[in-house]
Design a protein around this motif. Structure first.
Motif, PDB file in Angstrom:
ATOM      1  N   ALA A 250      19.860 -43.041 -50.398  1.00 40.86           N
ATOM      2  CA  ALA A 250      18.777 -43.128 -49.909  1.00 40.86           C
ATOM      3  C   ALA A 250      17.277 -43.014 -49.528  1.00 40.86           C
ATOM      4  O   ALA A 250      16.319 -42.434 -49.028  1.00 40.86           O
ATOM      5  N   ALA A 251      17.308 -44.169 -50.182  1.00 42.89           N
ATOM      6  CA  ALA A 251      16.951 -44.976 -49.450  1.00 42.89           C
ATOM      7  C   ALA A 251      16.376 -45.288 -48.109  1.00 42.89           C
ATOM      8  O   ALA A 251      15.608 -45.835 -46.974  1.00 42.89           O
ATOM      9  N   VAL A 252      17.706 -45.455 -47.955  1.00 44.62           N
ATOM     10  CA  VAL A 252      18.326 -45.473 -46.195  1.00 44.62           C
ATOM     11  C   VAL A 252      17.414 -44.909 -45.730  1.00 44.62           C
ATOM     12  O   VAL A 252      17.383 -44.455 -44.464  1.00 44.62           O
ATOM     13  N   PHE A 253      17.648 -43.116 -45.800  1.00 45.36           N
ATOM     14  CA  PHE A 253      18.126 -41.784 -45.527  1.00 45.36           C
ATOM     15  C   PHE A 253      16.287 -41.514 -45.353  1.00 45.36           C
ATOM     16  O   PHE A 253      15.654 -41.594 -44.197  1.00 45.36           O
ATOM     17  N   GLY A 254      15.193 -41.829 -46.257  1.00 44.73           N
ATOM     18  CA  GLY A 254      14.069 -41.863 -45.824  1.00 44.73           C
ATOM     19  C   GLY A 254      12.697 -42.905 -45.453  1.00 44.73           C
ATOM     20  O   GLY A 254      11.859 -42.937 -45.252  1.00 44.73           O
ATOM     21  N   GLY A 255      14.311 -44.093 -45.320  1.00 44.60           N
ATOM     22  CA  GLY A 255      12.816 -45.023 -44.326  1.00 44.60           C
ATOM     23  C   GLY A 255      13.374 -46.256 -45.238  1.00 44.60           C
ATOM     24  O   GLY A 255      12.533 -46.030 -46.395  1.00 44.60           O
ATOM     25  N   ILE A 256      13.995 -47.007 -44.723  1.00 47.20           N
ATOM     26  CA  ILE A 256      13.168 -48.104 -45.390  1.00 47.20           C
ATOM     27  C   ILE A 256      12.048 -48.630 -45.606  1.00 47.20           C
ATOM     28  O   ILE A 256      11.924 -49.021 -44.386  1.00 47.20           O
ATOM     29  N   GLY A 257      11.401 -48.925 -46.866  1.00 44.99           N
ATOM     30  CA  GLY A 257      10.058 -49.463 -47.099  1.00 44.99           C
ATOM     31  C   GLY A 257       9.016 -48.486 -47.111  1.00 44.99           C
ATOM     32  O   GLY A 257       7.357 -48.473 -47.367  1.00 44.99           O
ATOM     33  N   SER A 258       9.648 -47.631 -47.522  1.00 41.47           N
ATOM     34  CA  SER A 258       9.157 -46.404 -47.783  1.00 41.47           C
ATOM     35  C   SER A 258       8.463 -45.469 -48.651  1.00 41.47           C
ATOM     36  O   SER A 258       9.682 -45.186 -49.238  1.00 41.47           O
ATOM     37  N   ILE A 259       7.320 -45.724 -49.569  1.00 41.68           N
ATOM     38  CA  ILE A 259       7.614 -44.677 -50.798  1.00 41.68           C
ATOM     39  C   ILE A 259       7.693 -43.555 -50.862  1.00 41.68           C
ATOM     40  O   ILE A 259       8.645 -43.210 -51.298  1.00 41.68           O
ATOM     41  N   LEU A 293      24.476 -40.120 -44.620  1.00 38.69           N
ATOM     42  CA  LEU A 293      23.779 -41.448 -44.347  1.00 38.69           C
ATOM     43  C   LEU A 293      24.425 -41.654 -42.520  1.00 38.69           C
ATOM     44  O   LEU A 293      23.591 -42.546 -42.445  1.00 38.69           O
ATOM     45  N   ILE A 294      25.655 -42.082 -42.489  1.00 37.73           N
ATOM     46  CA  ILE A 294      26.066 -42.080 -41.242  1.00 37.73           C
ATOM     47  C   ILE A 294      24.864 -41.616 -39.818  1.00 37.73           C
ATOM     48  O   ILE A 294      24.938 -42.136 -39.281  1.00 37.73           O
ATOM     49  N   ILE A 295      25.494 -40.231 -40.669  1.00 38.19           N
ATOM     50  CA  ILE A 295      24.926 -39.337 -39.610  1.00 38.19           C
ATOM     51  C   ILE A 295      23.444 -39.501 -39.193  1.00 38.19           C
ATOM     52  O   ILE A 295      23.139 -40.052 -37.933  1.00 38.19           O
ATOM     53  N   VAL A 296      22.072 -40.161 -40.106  1.00 42.14           N
ATOM     54  CA  VAL A 296      21.412 -40.275 -40.002  1.00 42.14           C
ATOM     55  C   VAL A 296      21.225 -41.591 -39.469  1.00 42.14           C
ATOM     56  O   VAL A 296      19.793 -41.777 -38.617  1.00 42.14           O
ATOM     57  N   LEU A 297      21.770 -42.138 -40.080  1.00 42.70           N
ATOM     58  CA  LEU A 297      21.171 -43.885 -38.650  1.00 42.70           C
ATOM     59  C   LEU A 297      21.718 -43.916 -37.975  1.00 42.70           C
ATOM     60  O   LEU A 297      21.167 -44.168 -37.267  1.00 42.70           O
ATOM     61  N   LEU A 298      22.823 -43.065 -37.676  1.00 48.31           N
ATOM     62  CA  LEU A 298      22.923 -42.752 -35.879  1.00 48.31           C
ATOM     63  C   LEU A 298      22.094 -42.623 -35.289  1.00 48.31           C
ATOM     64  O   LEU A 298      21.291 -42.665 -34.068  1.00 48.31           O
ATOM     65  N   VAL A 299      20.963 -40.786 -35.234  1.00 46.75           N
ATOM     66  CA  VAL A 299      20.276 -40.234 -35.139  1.00 46.75           C
ATOM     67  C   VAL A 299      18.646 -40.611 -35.095  1.00 46.75           C
ATOM     68  O   VAL A 299      18.370 -40.852 -34.082  1.00 46.75           O
ATOM     69  N   LYS A 300      18.975 -41.687 -36.435  1.00 40.94           N
ATOM     70  CA  LYS A 300      17.270 -42.336 -36.346  1.00 40.94           C
ATOM     71  C   LYS A 300      17.690 -43.410 -37.659  1.00 40.94           C
ATOM     72  O   LYS A 300      17.667 -43.718 -38.266  1.00 40.94           O
ATOM     73  N   PRO A 301      18.297 -44.630 -36.907  1.00 41.60           N
ATOM     74  CA  PRO A 301      18.524 -45.358 -37.553  1.00 41.60           C
ATOM     75  C   PRO A 301      17.343 -46.018 -38.501  1.00 41.60           C
ATOM     76  O   PRO A 301      17.651 -46.916 -39.947  1.00 41.60           O
ATOM     77  N   THR A 302      15.794 -45.910 -38.219  1.00 38.52           N
ATOM     78  CA  THR A 302      14.927 -46.397 -39.359  1.00 38.52           C
ATOM     79  C   THR A 302      14.887 -45.624 -40.417  1.00 38.52           C
ATOM     80  O   THR A 302      13.754 -45.477 -41.211  1.00 38.52           O
ATOM     81  N   GLY A 303      15.930 -44.444 -40.321  1.00 34.38           N
ATOM     82  CA  GLY A 303      15.457 -42.862 -41.557  1.00 34.38           C
ATOM     83  C   GLY A 303      13.958 -42.406 -41.347  1.00 34.38           C
ATOM     84  O   GLY A 303      13.532 -41.894 -40.285  1.00 34.38           O
ATOM     85  N   LYS A 307       9.259 -46.647 -39.846  1.00 34.57           N
ATOM     86  CA  LYS A 307       8.777 -47.317 -38.697  1.00 34.57           C
ATOM     87  C   LYS A 307       9.687 -48.460 -38.040  1.00 34.57           C
ATOM     88  O   LYS A 307      10.428 -49.059 -39.056  1.00 34.57           O
ATOM     89  N   LYS A 308      10.019 -48.855 -36.798  1.00 30.39           N
ATOM     90  CA  LYS A 308      10.419 -48.768 -36.176  1.00 30.39           C
ATOM     91  C   LYS A 308      10.018 -50.501 -35.599  1.00 30.39           C
ATOM     92  O   LYS A 308       8.772 -50.892 -35.548  1.00 30.39           O
ATOM     93  N   ILE A 309      11.393 -51.294 -36.273  1.00 24.98           N
ATOM     94  CA  ILE A 309      10.423 -52.730 -36.065  1.00 24.98           C
ATOM     95  C   ILE A 309      12.047 -53.638 -34.859  1.00 24.98           C
ATOM     96  O   ILE A 309      12.432 -53.349 -34.795  1.00 24.98           O
TER      97      ILE A 309
ATOM     98  N   GLY B 141      25.722 -51.009 -33.617  1.00 23.29           N
ATOM     99  CA  GLY B 141      24.447 -51.100 -32.810  1.00 23.29           C
ATOM    100  C   GLY B 141      23.560 -51.399 -34.431  1.00 23.29           C
ATOM    101  O   GLY B 141      22.618 -51.950 -33.459  1.00 23.29           O
ATOM    102  N   LEU B 142      23.738 -51.079 -35.392  1.00 24.04           N
ATOM    103  CA  LEU B 142      23.148 -51.640 -36.230  1.00 24.04           C
ATOM    104  C   LEU B 142      23.044 -52.750 -36.591  1.00 24.04           C
ATOM    105  O   LEU B 142      23.916 -53.487 -36.459  1.00 24.04           O
TER     106      LEU B 142
END
Lengths: 313, 380
Positions: A250-259, A293-303, A307-309, B141-142
């Protein structure tokens, strides 16, 4: 809001019963999602500040559950008081884990820390196994004695567990956002997660900030554990493992680091899980959650809200 | 017979020693690895022939070989490619159930067991490598933690899918069903029954197959490690950006390591499947993935023969000390944490090295390795 005549038409078309089943599922999805969201907060904050995946977070939930169980069962404490004690113990546990296992490995790369975190997770599970045995314990709900709420003319029953879990999630989310954005300690935490070295140069005590993050995350884990066990009362040494992994998802899904990301990710994941259980297959619900989860990571790896690092040389 | 075996053992040991003196890294690693495997095999066979090994432990021979092979193949991803994979049991499961299925199909028309075993193992490897390829393409790629969690997720997905797969013969024809049982099937014709798993498998594995599996796995991994591709994989591990800048296709090399590792795990899984008449999917859960990871870590990440010893010892010891079974996983956990801290914490590491230097002052062993590690860390 759907106007009354329209609602009547929809009800007529799909059938009132199906709407009620749908709403019941939606509420239990939101409730489960809230638990995931609260756990995910611990993951997301820790990941944000120390760039490590605290694999043992799920097992802190389990320890919290056992503590609360013992306090109510053997010490005769009130459920809410037991929750406070469990929160305190988990907070101490979280700080200790960070101090003993993670701090010596800070800055050594993700492989070493992750393997250590897996070690800590196994340690907690097996300690619990030795102390409390493998037999599942039946957890008494924190909201025992409260009557469920009936809505829509008695056709829709909402359990007090669902209501309180969803409420707790909202309250925690607001308080935490305020804490992180308004207080000095919260700002220090954000500074450390943005740039560890620069924060240190500005006179921020990095160790203290990281300890505080672990403390908050672990305290919340105890809350999440008690709320989860109130709704799904089977308590075993492995109880925390799966929800822990899903909450990280879930945290990865929503973007890790973001509350807010943790909250959105948790709620979406809970709803997906309950709906795939209800409408697709019980056995496959976990597979569907992980596939998302995998689909989200593929489409938008940052969740969703991450934020993109960019990687620097 | 026994004398001859001893002579061979001695020879192998001597050759290993010779190469160690010569300082040839590859040949040293290879001779030690093969020496341990063949020596262990001969020793155990002799002890079995002398009746010194309990029946219980004899039953562990094939699982030991399977775990050795899994540890070596996971080392390819964790040690050589530098990515943490937490789904190794998933590939093992694919290979196990694929291999069992193949053995049953072949068993209908063939009776020559070695051929069945070989074809099933190849089939298991192929299915697992396809799974590895499908999984590897999107996720490689991750970075670090994300990759770890996604491999974990994939392992769970594979196990979940295994729980709803049904294979069996109806009137001699292979039937497949998803999420529901096959209708009108005799119990003896079931091959794979969802959560119940594979039943009625004819057990065809033995210790010799196990040894061959281990030798093959070590052969593949060591040769890959010491090929041009292997060096490319390791250079990407040490510094991804530097590797990219000299024109290495990062994804291709990472995928190569991942797929080869998956194929080898599938092969091992197949032998594991052929070792039991019934096999449940729960066997291939996250715990098994972690167990194999423990072998790799305790043997030394990237060290092939270390992994072999760790896998063998950690499979045998719990069998021998059954009274401590409760403490087994707890000990693993503590040892895992301590080993990680001792090997990666900068201050403890330097103190440990100084201490070891006092014990063995003569050789500057593995200096190139230490240098490589150091430069990799600086880049991070």
């Amino acid at each position: 809001m759907i106007a009354a005549p329209q609602r009547h038409v929809i009800a007529h078309l799909i059938g009132k019963e199906e709407i009620m089943v749908f709403l019941t599922n939606l509420i239990s999805g939101l409730s489960l999602g809230s638990v995931y969201a609260i756990i995910a907060l611990g993951y997301t904050m820790v990941y944000g500040i120390s760039k490590m995946l605290n694999f043992a977070h799920g097992d802190v939930i389990m320890i919290g559950g056992y503590m609360s169980f013992i306090m109510t069962m053997y010490m005769g404490l009130n459920g809410w008081l037991a929750l406070l004690v469990a929160m305190f113990i988990c907070t101490v546990l979280g700080i200790t884990i960070e101090r003993l296992a993670y701090r010596p490995l800070r800055g050594t790369g993700s492989l070493a820390v992750l393997i250590t975190a897996i070690g800590v997770s196994y340690f907690l599970q097996n300690i619990a196994l030795l102390i409390w045995g493998a037999n599942p314990k039946m957890f008494t709900s924190l909201f025992k004695g409260m009557s469920p709420v009936h809505a829509a003319g008695g056709q829709l029953t909402i359990t007090p567990e669902s209501i309180f879990t969803i409420l707790a999630n909202i309250v925690i989310m607001i308080l935490l956002t305020l804490f992180v954005s308004k207080t000095k300690a919260g700002k220090a935490m954000r500074a450390v997660s943005e740039d560890n070295g620069a924060a240190q140069l500005m006179g921020i005590n990095v160790n203290q900030s990281i300890s505080l993050t672990f403390a908050i995350g672990s305290g919340l884990a105890a809350v999440a554990g008690v709320l989860m066990l109130s709704a799904y009362p089977v308590l075993m040494p492995t109880t925390g493992a799966m929800p822990g992994i899903k909450a990280f998802t879930a945290a990865v899904f929503g973007g890790i680091g973001s509350i807010p990301g943790a909250m959105i990710g948790g709620l979406i994941l809970g709803i997906i899980e309950i709906f795939s259980r209800a409408y697709i297959s019980t056995e496959l619900s976990d597979a569907i959650v992980f596939a998302c989860l995998i689909i989200v990571l593929l489409v938008k790896p940052t969740g969703l809200l991450g934020k993109k690092i960019s990687e620097k040389v | 017979m026994a004398e001859r075996a001893e002579r061979i053992l001695k020879n192998i040991g001597l050759r290993g020693l010779k190469n160690a003196v010569k300082g040839n890294d590859y040949r040293r690693e290879a001779s030690i690895s093969y020496g341990i495997l063949v020596g262990g095999y001969i020793l155990l066979q002799l002890l079995t022939a002398a009746g010194l090994i309990s029946h219980n432990l004899q039953g562990q021979f094939v699982p030991i070989c399977v775990y050795i092979s899994l540890a070596v193949s996971l080392n390819l991803v964790v040690g050589i490619s530098g990515e943490l994979s937490l789904g190794h049991a998933g590939f093992m499961a694919v290979g196990a159930f694929g291999g069992v299925l193949m053995s049953r199909i072949l068993g209908q028309s063939m009776s020559f067991e070695p051929a069945i075993v070989i074809i099933s193992m190849i089939f298991g490897a192929i299915v697992a490598s396809i799974a590895g390829f499908i999984i590897g393409i999107p996720i490689l790629g991750l970075r670090g933690d994300y990759l770890a969690i996604v491999t974990l997720a994939f392992g769970e997905i594979i196990r979940n899918l295994m729980n709803v797969m049904y294979f069996g013969f109806v009137d001699g024809k292979l039937k497949f069903a998803f999420n529901h049982t096959i209708e009108g099937i005799e119990d003896t014709d079931r091959i794979i029954t969802g959560a119940i798993g594979a039943t009625g498998t004819k057990t065809m594995s033995n210790f010799t197959w196990g040894l061959l599996l281990c030798l093959f796995t070590v052969f593949i991994v060591l040769n890959l490690k010491n090929s041009k591709q292997g060096r490319a994989i390791m250079s990407i591990r040490d510094n991804r950006i530097a590797g990219e800048s000299i024109g290495l296709d990062v994804r291709k090399y990472k995928l190569m390591a991942f797929v080869v590792s998956a194929a080898l795990a599938g092969m091992a899984g197949c032998l594991f499947g052929l070792n039991y008449s019934t096999l449940v999917p729960v066997k291939f859960n996250f715990n098994t993935s972690v167990l194999v990871l423990v072998f790799v870590v305790l043997g030394g990440v990237g060290n092939i023969w270390g992994g072999i010893i760790a896998a063998a010892l950690l499979t045998v010891l719990p069998e021998t000390f059954r009274q401590f079974a409760d403490y087994r996983m707890l000990t693993y956990a503590i040892v895992l944490i301590l080993v990680m801290i001792a090997t990666y914490n900068p201050s403890i590491k330097s103190r440990l090295n100084a201490f070891l230097g006092k014990i063995r002052p003569k050789k500057n062993k593995g200096s190139s390795k230490a240098k490589r590690k150091k430069s990799g860390k600086e880049a991070e």
